[in-house]
Design an enzyme around this catalytic site. Sequence first.
Site, PDB file in Angstrom:
ATOM      1  CG  ASP A  84      -0.239  -0.324   2.508  1.00  0.00           C
ATOM      2  OD1 ASP A  84       0.903   0.131   2.702  1.00  0.00           O
ATOM      3  OD2 ASP A  84      -0.823  -1.045   3.326  1.00  0.00           O
ATOM      4  CG  ASP A  86       0.632   4.325   4.495  1.00  0.00           C
ATOM      5  OD1 ASP A  86      -0.465   4.030   3.980  1.00  0.00           O
ATOM      6  OD2 ASP A  86       1.218   3.598   5.316  1.00  0.00           O
ATOM      7  CG  ASP A 170       8.105   2.148  13.371  1.00  0.00           C
ATOM      8  OD1 ASP A 170       8.576   2.699  12.349  1.00  0.00           O
ATOM      9  OD2 ASP A 170       7.202   1.286  13.319  1.00  0.00           O
TER      10      ASP A 170
END
Length: 466
Positions: A84, A86, A170
């Site tokens: 996907d 983002d 992260d």
Amino acid sequence: MRSCYDSAHNKQHKTCVSNELNPLKPESGAGAPRIYTRAEHGISRANISEHALKVLYRLKDAGFRACLVGGGVRDLLLGREPKDFDVATDAHPEEVRSLFRNCRLIGRRFRLAHVFFGPEIIEVATFRAPHDSFVDDGDADGAAEALIEDGRIIRDNVYGTIEQDAWRRDFSINALYYDIRDFSVVDYTGGMDDLKQGVLRLIGDPEIRYREDPVRMLRAIRFATKLGFRLDEATESCLSRLGDQLLDVPPARLFDEVIKLFHAGCGLQTFEALRHHDLFGRMFPLTEEALSHEEEGFPITFVANALRNTDERIQSGKGVNPSFLYAVLLWEPVRHAARRFMEEGEAELPALQHAGGVILSRQARHIMIPKRFALPMREIWELQPRFEQRLGARALRLLTHPRFRAAYDFYCLRARSGEALAEGCEWWTRLQEVDEAEQRRMVEVSGKKPRSRRRRRSRSKSSGNA
């Protein structure tokens, strides 16, 4: 492709190693970003979703900064096909919604904009700032807010700059931005170097970042096995020590995380890594307890064989089912509980039904399994005794059961692991292949019901877990 769990493991550390080279806050030494021009990286717009490009260009034309970020950029740089795309931007969610009629705002803990293009969803997130940088600006909609309890992020809607956004992500390889303005890649955290070296590195102090969101420990294992990367020392050193933090994650959230872990095509390797770092038992303590014992002098191999089979199906493009996965992961404690109930005098099927209810109830303290998945799981378990019954119309009726295929695959995996008779799987495989006349003959001459017993070296061919 390298794996951080091949051959010798890094020595397990008893305490967390401080990652002094990767402070979370930019003012601690981040400096200017490294900009990789179009000629210095391999990302092509031809490999980016047309819908993602439409979102990027519309945001840019409206005066906002817009970048691809996260796994999509990482995978494009690695030559993989992204799952996907983002988008990160300095536009606030309400501003994104004003530009797209096909947009819906979601989330309270982390407010996002979802832009819908048929089945494809482009997720748009506003650049976030560090949680301690919040200043009450009187925003009436409450968008600029952060809430941290006991070191864990409860809400995370403090908006900031692209630089701040990069340093609060992260892992460094997920903090790379593809800027639609000039098609460059912007790198604040050294993610490009880590990609080249095959290193998964947590940004900031590992203990603080893991305590903020314990699911990051599972993400570290998932990305390392999926990409074939090694965990750097600071990222890996405190996984085992902080594993109990997973006990505080809402059980409903962990349900989806487990599917991501084991349905990525490397489930067996992920399983081994989770056990190596003492994380699997924090999520599935009953299964871990069952696996810690041998049966008839041999280790229990059912879970490993089932995950290997699942990996093969995913890699060949076949479907997999969460119900089957969870049925596999909980079968050993269910089987052991059913055996105890049978020793107390219950018949086999009632014992399995009883055991299934008890184990699911106890597992729900750690991972909540929705009923739409729990019911098929129980059917798979409860159909197992019927595969030992091969006489008459009852055997033929089993072929028409809506859960037959999954239960048959499960039975054959049990046979492969020495828990059921291999000839039983072979018989049911043949029954599905022959015509009706031969089926009737088989159920008439199949003989007495075979006595179930464990065998170490049985061989069978499972057809998967559709």
